[in-house]
Structures are given as C-alpha cells and as structure tokens.
Write a protein that holds these residues in place. Structure first.
Motif, PDB file in Angstrom:
ATOM      1  N   PHE A 223      -4.440  12.099  -3.205  1.00  0.00           N
ATOM      2  CA  PHE A 223      -4.325  10.954  -2.322  1.00  0.00           C
ATOM      3  C   PHE A 223      -3.295  11.202  -1.240  1.00  0.00           C
ATOM      4  CE2 PHE A 223      -0.876   9.593  -5.077  1.00  0.00           C
ATOM      5  CZ  PHE A 223      -0.095   8.720  -4.343  1.00  0.00           C
ATOM      6  N   TYR A 224      -3.561  10.564  -0.098  1.00  0.00           N
ATOM      7  CA  TYR A 224      -2.672  10.630   1.053  1.00  0.00           C
ATOM      8  C   TYR A 224      -1.583   9.589   0.843  1.00  0.00           C
ATOM      9  CZ  TYR A 224      -0.838  10.189   5.754  1.00  0.00           C
ATOM     10  OH  TYR A 224       0.010  10.147   6.831  1.00  0.00           O
ATOM     11  N   VAL A 225      -0.335  10.016   0.837  1.00  0.00           N
ATOM     12  CA  VAL A 225       0.798   9.132   0.631  1.00  0.00           C
ATOM     13  C   VAL A 225       1.291   8.653   1.996  1.00  0.00           C
ATOM     14  CG1 VAL A 225       3.131   8.934  -0.304  1.00  0.00           C
ATOM     15  CG2 VAL A 225       1.464  10.410  -1.440  1.00  0.00           C
ATOM     16  N   ASP A 226       1.193   7.364   2.254  1.00  0.00           N
ATOM     17  CA  ASP A 226       1.698   6.855   3.528  1.00  0.00           C
ATOM     18  C   ASP A 226       2.874   5.896   3.318  1.00  0.00           C
ATOM     19  OD1 ASP A 226       0.365   4.600   2.689  1.00  0.00           O
ATOM     20  OD2 ASP A 226      -1.055   4.551   4.325  1.00  0.00           O
ATOM     21  N   PHE A 227       3.601   6.114   2.208  1.00  0.00           N
ATOM     22  CA  PHE A 227       4.799   5.335   1.916  1.00  0.00           C
ATOM     23  C   PHE A 227       5.953   6.314   1.733  1.00  0.00           C
ATOM     24  CE2 PHE A 227       7.761   3.040  -0.811  1.00  0.00           C
ATOM     25  CZ  PHE A 227       7.859   1.846  -0.142  1.00  0.00           C
ATOM     26  N   GLU A 228       6.977   6.175   2.574  1.00  0.00           N
ATOM     27  CA  GLU A 228       8.101   7.113   2.524  1.00  0.00           C
ATOM     28  C   GLU A 228       8.847   7.029   1.202  1.00  0.00           C
ATOM     29  OE1 GLU A 228      10.904   7.472   5.737  1.00  0.00           O
ATOM     30  OE2 GLU A 228       9.348   6.830   7.146  1.00  0.00           O
TER      31      GLU A 228
ATOM     32  N   VAL B  27     -12.778   7.613  -4.346  1.00  0.00           N
ATOM     33  CA  VAL B  27     -12.555   8.270  -3.052  1.00  0.00           C
ATOM     34  C   VAL B  27     -12.652   7.239  -1.921  1.00  0.00           C
ATOM     35  CG1 VAL B  27     -13.468   9.993  -1.438  1.00  0.00           C
ATOM     36  CG2 VAL B  27     -13.318  10.519  -3.874  1.00  0.00           C
ATOM     37  N   LYS B  28     -11.742   7.349  -0.969  1.00  0.00           N
ATOM     38  CA  LYS B  28     -11.621   6.467   0.201  1.00  0.00           C
ATOM     39  C   LYS B  28     -11.176   5.053  -0.154  1.00  0.00           C
ATOM     40  CE  LYS B  28     -14.774   9.058   3.101  1.00  0.00           C
ATOM     41  NZ  LYS B  28     -16.015   9.116   3.797  1.00  0.00           N
ATOM     42  N   LYS B  29     -10.569   4.882  -1.324  1.00  0.00           N
ATOM     43  CA  LYS B  29     -10.026   3.577  -1.730  1.00  0.00           C
ATOM     44  C   LYS B  29      -8.511   3.596  -1.528  1.00  0.00           C
ATOM     45  CE  LYS B  29     -14.020   2.308  -3.528  1.00  0.00           C
ATOM     46  NZ  LYS B  29     -14.941   1.550  -2.760  1.00  0.00           N
ATOM     47  N   ASP B  30      -7.946   2.420  -1.224  1.00  0.00           N
ATOM     48  CA  ASP B  30      -6.511   2.289  -1.016  1.00  0.00           C
ATOM     49  C   ASP B  30      -5.803   2.057  -2.348  1.00  0.00           C
ATOM     50  OD1 ASP B  30      -6.761   2.581   1.728  1.00  0.00           O
ATOM     51  OD2 ASP B  30      -6.968   0.424   2.068  1.00  0.00           O
ATOM     52  N   ILE B  31      -4.576   2.590  -2.450  1.00  0.00           N
ATOM     53  CA  ILE B  31      -3.772   2.494  -3.669  1.00  0.00           C
ATOM     54  C   ILE B  31      -2.549   1.619  -3.385  1.00  0.00           C
ATOM     55  CG2 ILE B  31      -2.475   3.786  -5.402  1.00  0.00           C
ATOM     56  CD1 ILE B  31      -4.184   6.226  -4.715  1.00  0.00           C
TER      57      ILE B  31
ATOM     58  N   LYS C 280       0.838  -1.201   0.000  1.00  0.00           N
ATOM     59  CA  LYS C 280       0.000   0.000   0.000  1.00  0.00           C
ATOM     60  C   LYS C 280       0.873   1.251   0.000  1.00  0.00           C
ATOM     61  CE  LYS C 280      -3.444   2.303   2.849  1.00  0.00           C
ATOM     62  NZ  LYS C 280      -4.159   2.262   4.095  1.00  0.00           N
ATOM     63  N   ILE C 281       0.520   2.196  -0.884  1.00  0.00           N
ATOM     64  CA  ILE C 281       1.255   3.458  -0.919  1.00  0.00           C
ATOM     65  C   ILE C 281       0.417   4.627  -0.424  1.00  0.00           C
ATOM     66  CG2 ILE C 281       2.836   2.753  -2.732  1.00  0.00           C
ATOM     67  CD1 ILE C 281       1.088   4.449  -4.688  1.00  0.00           C
ATOM     68  N   GLY C 282      -0.908   4.419  -0.296  1.00  0.00           N
ATOM     69  CA  GLY C 282      -1.749   5.510   0.180  1.00  0.00           C
ATOM     70  C   GLY C 282      -3.216   5.245  -0.036  1.00  0.00           C
ATOM     71  N   SER C 283      -4.003   6.310   0.177  1.00  0.00           N
ATOM     72  CA  SER C 283      -5.458   6.234   0.024  1.00  0.00           C
ATOM     73  C   SER C 283      -5.962   7.503  -0.649  1.00  0.00           C
ATOM     74  CB  SER C 283      -6.132   6.114   1.388  1.00  0.00           C
ATOM     75  OG  SER C 283      -5.663   4.988   2.074  1.00  0.00           O
ATOM     76  N   VAL C 284      -6.979   7.344  -1.497  1.00  0.00           N
ATOM     77  CA  VAL C 284      -7.573   8.496  -2.168  1.00  0.00           C
ATOM     78  C   VAL C 284      -8.345   9.319  -1.139  1.00  0.00           C
ATOM     79  CG1 VAL C 284      -9.157   9.268  -3.973  1.00  0.00           C
ATOM     80  CG2 VAL C 284      -7.736   7.234  -4.346  1.00  0.00           C
ATOM     81  N   ILE C 285      -8.054  10.614  -1.087  1.00  0.00           N
ATOM     82  CA  ILE C 285      -8.719  11.493  -0.135  1.00  0.00           C
ATOM     83  C   ILE C 285      -9.965  12.110  -0.752  1.00  0.00           C
ATOM     84  CG2 ILE C 285      -8.495  13.596   1.251  1.00  0.00           C
ATOM     85  CD1 ILE C 285      -5.445  13.119   1.224  1.00  0.00           C
ATOM     86  N   LYS C 286      -9.774  12.710  -1.949  1.00  0.00           N
ATOM     87  CA  LYS C 286     -10.890  13.419  -2.583  1.00  0.00           C
ATOM     88  C   LYS C 286     -10.570  13.689  -4.037  1.00  0.00           C
ATOM     89  CE  LYS C 286      -9.110  17.921  -1.074  1.00  0.00           C
ATOM     90  NZ  LYS C 286      -9.389  19.118  -0.308  1.00  0.00           N
TER      91      LYS C 286
ATOM     92  N   ASN D 159       4.691  16.555   1.823  1.00  0.00           N
ATOM     93  CA  ASN D 159       5.223  15.273   2.284  1.00  0.00           C
ATOM     94  C   ASN D 159       4.193  14.156   2.195  1.00  0.00           C
ATOM     95  OD1 ASN D 159       7.428  16.744   2.876  1.00  0.00           O
ATOM     96  ND2 ASN D 159       7.322  16.505   5.087  1.00  0.00           N
ATOM     97  N   ASN D 160       2.920  14.472   2.429  1.00  0.00           N
ATOM     98  CA  ASN D 160       1.928  13.408   2.566  1.00  0.00           C
ATOM     99  C   ASN D 160       0.826  13.412   1.518  1.00  0.00           C
ATOM    100  OD1 ASN D 160       3.426  12.927   4.795  1.00  0.00           O
ATOM    101  ND2 ASN D 160       1.804  13.180   6.271  1.00  0.00           N
ATOM    102  N   THR D 161       0.859  14.315   0.547  1.00  0.00           N
ATOM    103  CA  THR D 161      -0.196  14.301  -0.459  1.00  0.00           C
ATOM    104  C   THR D 161       0.395  14.382  -1.862  1.00  0.00           C
ATOM    105  OG1 THR D 161      -0.514  16.697  -0.372  1.00  0.00           O
ATOM    106  CG2 THR D 161      -1.954  15.350   1.012  1.00  0.00           C
TER     107      THR D 161
END
Length: 174
Positions: A24-29, A80-84, A8-14, A60-62
């Motif tokens: 999308f919110y990036v939660d992978f460094e 929206v609200k799906k994981d990538i 997982k690299i992130g999730s769609v925000i809007k 950093n996070n979007t």
C-alpha cells in the motif's frame, strides 16, 4: 466506525505474492511511529476492520501488510485500490507550528466573489499540487490549493479564504 471518525493513512496499490500480502501507498507522514494492530478498509463507503499480522515499511511511501484472514491472492485482490484508515484517537497530536495544507480538510472555503462554497470534504495530493473538493450548489467542485488561490486561513474559525480563477465554478455549474 464512520469515515469522519477516522483518518486516511494510504491506499492499497497491489497484491504481492500468493499468500495475501498487499502493498500500500502510505500518504501519512511518520506512520511507523503510530502503534496500531488493526486497520479499516473502505469497502463501498463502509469501513471494514482487518487485524494486522505484520507490517513492513519498504520506503518512504510504501509498506507491505499481512492481514488476518487475508491469506490468498484472491482475498487480497478484493482490497486493491481501496483506502486504508485508522481511528482518529490514534492520530498523533500536531505541534502548533506543524499546520499544513492537508489540515484544511473540514475547513469552510469562502470565495472572494461567490461567498461561502462549503466545507472541504476531500484533499487529493497530486504530483503537481493539492486539490480540494467542496459541494457547492449540489455539485462537486474541485480547485487547487496553492499560494495563488489561497488568500487567507483562519485556523480558529476553520475558514480558508480563496480567490478561484474566473470561470472555474461555471464549468461545474453548467
């Protein structure tokens, strides 16, 4: 592609704008260092491929994505609200000293009192702490990953020893 064959690299925000761009919110460094031309989006448990037209890292996070065939706000809204995800083969190799608590995904959690709890199937990053998920006695059990709970990690065997607070498992098993 299966979820276990990807990371997982992130999730769609809007959505953004009217032409199908998504934020999308990036939660992978260091995602900007990974070279990819397609992503996989979790649509009800199935990973659906989408080819990239462009990606712009905002902070950093979007990041903002334009995906092929997602050219209207209606098509983008479905994401929206799906994981990538990306395929595991694109995951950068870590140096030996780069182990983090997020790397405990797939490790077996063993409680000092209850014994083996099961494999850690998910790790959520909340503002205050990380939360691990295991399936124990046909129940989904969540517990924090912090210095008070973790008593030891065996990286070679893939085991994390924990000491869960008294009564935590009872809440899930009742």
């Amino acid at each position: 592609m299966k979820i276990e064959d990807s990371f997982k690299i992130g999730s769609v925000i809007k959505t953004k704008g009217l032409k199908g761009e998504i934020q999308f919110y990036v939660d992978f460094e260091n995602l900007d260092l990974v070279d990819f031309n397609a992503v996989f989006i979790d649509m009800e448990g199935k990973l659906v491929p989408y080819f990239l037209e462009s990606i712009k890292y905002h902070s950093n996070n979007t990041a903002y994505l334009f995906l092929e065939d997602v050219d209207t706000i209606e098509k983008a809204s479905r994401l929206v609200k799906k994981d990538i995800y990306l395929p595991n083969k694109l995951k950068p190799k870590k140096k030996s000293g780069d182990f983090t608590l997020m790397d405990l995904l797939g490790f077996t959690a063993v409680d000092e009192d209850e014994g083996e709890l099961g494999k850690i199937t998910n790790i959520q990053e909340l503002p205050q702490q990380l939360i691990a998920t295991v399936h124990y006695k046909d129940c989904e059990v969540l517990f924090p990953l912090n210095e008070e709970i973790i008593k030891g990690i065996d990286v070679v065997k893939g085991i994390v020893r924990v000491d869960l607070p008294e009564g935590l498992l009872d809440i899930y098993l009742e």
